[in-house]
Scaffold this motif. Structure first.
Motif, PDB file in Angstrom:
ATOM      1  N   ILE A   8       0.858  -1.219   0.000  1.00 49.66           N
ATOM      2  CA  ILE A   8       0.000   0.000   0.000  1.00 49.66           C
ATOM      3  C   ILE A   8       0.886   1.258   0.000  1.00 49.66           C
ATOM      4  O   ILE A   8       0.619   2.216  -0.703  1.00 49.66           O
ATOM      5  CB  ILE A   8      -0.935  -0.010   1.239  1.00 49.66           C
ATOM      6  CG1 ILE A   8      -1.900  -1.191   1.152  1.00 49.66           C
ATOM      7  CG2 ILE A   8      -1.717   1.301   1.303  1.00 49.66           C
ATOM      8  CD1 ILE A   8      -2.784  -1.368   2.370  1.00 49.66           C
ATOM      9  N   ARG A   9       1.955   1.180   0.795  1.00 48.20           N
ATOM     10  CA  ARG A   9       2.855   2.339   0.915  1.00 48.20           C
ATOM     11  C   ARG A   9       3.399   2.726  -0.466  1.00 48.20           C
ATOM     12  O   ARG A   9       3.311   3.887  -0.903  1.00 48.20           O
ATOM     13  CB  ARG A   9       4.018   2.006   1.849  1.00 48.20           C
ATOM     14  CG  ARG A   9       4.922   3.185   2.185  1.00 48.20           C
ATOM     15  CD  ARG A   9       6.094   2.739   3.017  1.00 48.20           C
ATOM     16  NE  ARG A   9       7.144   2.162   2.198  1.00 48.20           N
ATOM     17  CZ  ARG A   9       8.167   2.876   1.688  1.00 48.20           C
ATOM     18  NH1 ARG A   9       8.288   4.150   1.961  1.00 48.20           N
ATOM     19  NH2 ARG A   9       9.045   2.279   0.935  1.00 48.20           N
ATOM     20  N   GLY A  38     -10.517   4.369   3.472  1.00 45.03           N
ATOM     21  CA  GLY A  38      -9.117   4.519   3.074  1.00 45.03           C
ATOM     22  C   GLY A  38      -8.368   3.226   3.399  1.00 45.03           C
ATOM     23  O   GLY A  38      -8.629   2.615   4.432  1.00 45.03           O
ATOM     24  N   GLN A  39      -7.476   2.809   2.463  1.00 44.77           N
ATOM     25  CA  GLN A  39      -6.803   1.511   2.670  1.00 44.77           C
ATOM     26  C   GLN A  39      -5.966   1.467   3.947  1.00 44.77           C
ATOM     27  O   GLN A  39      -5.977   0.493   4.691  1.00 44.77           O
ATOM     28  CB  GLN A  39      -5.945   1.168   1.460  1.00 44.77           C
ATOM     29  CG  GLN A  39      -6.789   0.888   0.215  1.00 44.77           C
ATOM     30  CD  GLN A  39      -5.935   0.518  -0.983  1.00 44.77           C
ATOM     31  OE1 GLN A  39      -4.771   0.145  -0.824  1.00 44.77           O
ATOM     32  NE2 GLN A  39      -6.527   0.599  -2.166  1.00 44.77           N
ATOM     33  N   LEU A  40      -5.270   2.568   4.231  1.00 40.49           N
ATOM     34  CA  LEU A  40      -4.442   2.587   5.454  1.00 40.49           C
ATOM     35  C   LEU A  40      -5.311   2.663   6.703  1.00 40.49           C
ATOM     36  O   LEU A  40      -4.980   2.066   7.743  1.00 40.49           O
ATOM     37  CB  LEU A  40      -3.451   3.734   5.411  1.00 40.49           C
ATOM     38  CG  LEU A  40      -2.182   3.452   4.590  1.00 40.49           C
ATOM     39  CD1 LEU A  40      -1.374   4.723   4.390  1.00 40.49           C
ATOM     40  CD2 LEU A  40      -1.333   2.396   5.296  1.00 40.49           C
ATOM     41  N   LEU A  61       4.290   0.043  12.534  1.00 42.92           N
ATOM     42  CA  LEU A  61       4.607   0.120  11.106  1.00 42.92           C
ATOM     43  C   LEU A  61       3.494   0.827  10.348  1.00 42.92           C
ATOM     44  O   LEU A  61       3.732   1.729   9.538  1.00 42.92           O
ATOM     45  CB  LEU A  61       4.815  -1.303  10.548  1.00 42.92           C
ATOM     46  CG  LEU A  61       5.017  -1.374   9.025  1.00 42.92           C
ATOM     47  CD1 LEU A  61       6.342  -0.714   8.614  1.00 42.92           C
ATOM     48  CD2 LEU A  61       4.988  -2.830   8.528  1.00 42.92           C
ATOM     49  N   ALA A  62       2.257   0.424  10.650  1.00 45.49           N
ATOM     50  CA  ALA A  62       1.103   1.039   9.978  1.00 45.49           C
ATOM     51  C   ALA A  62       1.053   2.543  10.269  1.00 45.49           C
ATOM     52  O   ALA A  62       0.832   3.365   9.373  1.00 45.49           O
ATOM     53  CB  ALA A  62      -0.178   0.346  10.424  1.00 45.49           C
ATOM     54  N   ASN A  63       1.331   2.899  11.524  1.00 44.22           N
ATOM     55  CA  ASN A  63       1.302   4.325  11.895  1.00 44.22           C
ATOM     56  C   ASN A  63       2.390   5.121  11.186  1.00 44.22           C
ATOM     57  O   ASN A  63       2.153   6.237  10.696  1.00 44.22           O
ATOM     58  CB  ASN A  63       1.448   4.486  13.411  1.00 44.22           C
ATOM     59  CG  ASN A  63       0.078   4.494  14.088  1.00 44.22           C
ATOM     60  OD1 ASN A  63      -0.899   4.966  13.517  1.00 44.22           O
ATOM     61  ND2 ASN A  63       0.013   3.921  15.279  1.00 44.22           N
ATOM     62  N   ARG A  64       3.607   4.548  11.117  1.00 44.37           N
ATOM     63  CA  ARG A  64       4.701   5.242  10.432  1.00 44.37           C
ATOM     64  C   ARG A  64       4.382   5.420   8.950  1.00 44.37           C
ATOM     65  O   ARG A  64       4.586   6.467   8.369  1.00 44.37           O
ATOM     66  CB  ARG A  64       6.005   4.450  10.591  1.00 44.37           C
ATOM     67  CG  ARG A  64       6.853   4.945  11.762  1.00 44.37           C
ATOM     68  CD  ARG A  64       8.203   4.259  11.794  1.00 44.37           C
ATOM     69  NE  ARG A  64       8.096   2.917  12.385  1.00 44.37           N
ATOM     70  CZ  ARG A  64       8.465   1.773  11.785  1.00 44.37           C
ATOM     71  NH1 ARG A  64       8.995   1.788  10.583  1.00 44.37           N
ATOM     72  NH2 ARG A  64       8.331   0.619  12.394  1.00 44.37           N
ATOM     73  N   THR A  65       3.814   4.366   8.384  1.00 45.03           N
ATOM     74  CA  THR A  65       3.477   4.423   6.966  1.00 45.03           C
ATOM     75  C   THR A  65       2.421   5.494   6.703  1.00 45.03           C
ATOM     76  O   THR A  65       2.504   6.282   5.765  1.00 45.03           O
ATOM     77  CB  THR A  65       2.963   3.044   6.481  1.00 45.03           C
ATOM     78  OG1 THR A  65       3.930   2.049   6.841  1.00 45.03           O
ATOM     79  CG2 THR A  65       2.735   3.023   4.991  1.00 45.03           C
TER      80      THR A  65
END
Ligand code: PHE
Length: 347
Positions: A8-9, A38-40, A61-65
């Motif tokens: 996704i990133r 939203g995907q994220l 990781l999800a938050n950083r992305t």
């Protein structure tokens, strides 16, 4: 899940990179960061349901992305907005600018400055004078006897007086009819040797035409010392006129009458337009009448309070407007004071 986040990133960053408008950017935001789908956002929602041992690592990781995508999106948005503004306010810095309109010297001022320089080089001082004066300085001190008919030819403007007030003749206020009104005033305050010019405006109740105006300009000049002669007068005028017209001129004297000079003259200059051959400016004579002048009358030196018989001098009253007309080939004196920019901008 980490692979999914990474996918996704990459996709989000490449989508952002391809955006060309704010509208496209909005769609991308919706697709990845939208609150509903939203995907994220969806990923973050799923994190809470992960097993304990994966939750923290995947969550961060999800938050950083998300933060990274958000930042890339903001940067791109600023870029698009800026580009739009520059395009709207586009200007080419190499195009020459608009010149602000600046003024310049009036043709009469230019002539005055030139004349002043020439006289200063001969040791004259430059004085300004009163435009409002009285009958004493305008006429009586200059050897015009009271009620002398010569005063009539000056078409003088008198200042309205209070009829109840009795004002002595010599104190009556007038607009000066000639710059000669400064002769005695300056002589009273200065001892010879004296070399002065007085440029200034004069006023006469004229029926105006191409060569007469109610407001016109003269440059008065006079020299007082021991042993001043007509030769000094002629030489001074010849130097002045040759310098002004930029060529050697001839001058001649004809008799002229002014109560304040004896003998009095009209000084003519050889016509610079035709070189003395005869043309319409000099009325086919080859000469142009330019400077009334003469030897200062002893009565005037007496008005100034100088000891009798000690000094002599000469005086002249140059038509300053006339001189400018000759030099710039102007055929109507009224143009000078008319304020018409089409005329003034030619100088
Ligand atoms: N003041 C005179 C005039 O205006 C001119 C003049 C000046 C004549 C000085 C002689 C000497 O008519």
């Amino acid at each position: 899940m980490p692979e999914q986040i990474e996918k996704i990133r990459q996709q989000a960053l490449s989508d952002i990179g391809r955006c060309r408008s704010e509208k496209e950017l909005e769609n991308v935001r919706h697709k990845y960061l939208g609150r509903q789908d939203g995907q994220l956002t969806a990923i973050l929602r799923q994190v809470s349901r992960l097993p304990e041992d994966q939750r923290q690592a995947t969550g961060s990781l999800a938050n950083r992305t998300r933060a990274e995508v958000e930042q890339a999106w903001q940067k791109k948005k600023a870029g698009i907005v800026n580009a739009g503004a520059t395009q709207a306010g586009y200007f080419d810095i190499t195009v020459p600018g608009t010149k602000p309109a600046t003024g310049h010297l009036h043709p009469l001022t230019r002539i005055r400055l030139e004349v002043q320089e020439i006289f200063k080089s001969m040791g004259f001082m430059v004085q300004e004078g009163n435009e409002l004066t009285d009958l004493y300085y305008n006429f009586l001190s200059l050897n015009f006897p009271e009620n002398h008919p010569a005063m009539d030819s000056y078409d003088t403007f008198f200042i309205k007086e209070d009829p109840k007030q009795k004002i002595e003749l010599e104190k009556r206020q007038v607009m000066r009819a000639h710059t000669s009104n400064m002769q005695v005033r300056i002589m009273e305050k200065n001892k010879p040797p004296l070399k002065v010019i007085v440029p200034g405006r004069c006023f006469r109740n004229e029926a105006t035409d191409a060569s007469h105006d109610h407001t016109f300009h003269q440059i008065e000049g006079f020299v007082v010392d021991e042993n001043i002669s007509i030769a000094n007068l002629v030489y001074t005028q010849k130097v002045l006129l040759s310098k002004i017209f930029g060529q050697e001129v001839k001058v001649r004297l004809r008799p002229g009458y002014f109560p304040f000079v004896e003998p009095g003259f009209e000084l003519d200059c050889s016509c610079i337009i035709c070189g003395g051959q005869g043309c319409s400016v000099c009325k086919r004579t080859g000469w142009v009448e330019l400077i009334p002048c003469g030897m200062i009358h002893p009565k005037v030196l007496e008005s100034a309070g100088y000891p009798q018989g000690k000094y002599t001098g000469f005086a002249f009253g140059m038509g300053w407007s006339r001189l400018a007309m000759m030099k710039y080939e102007i055929d109507d004196i009224r143009l000078f004071m008319g304020g018409d920019l089409r005329f003034l901008q030619q100088f």
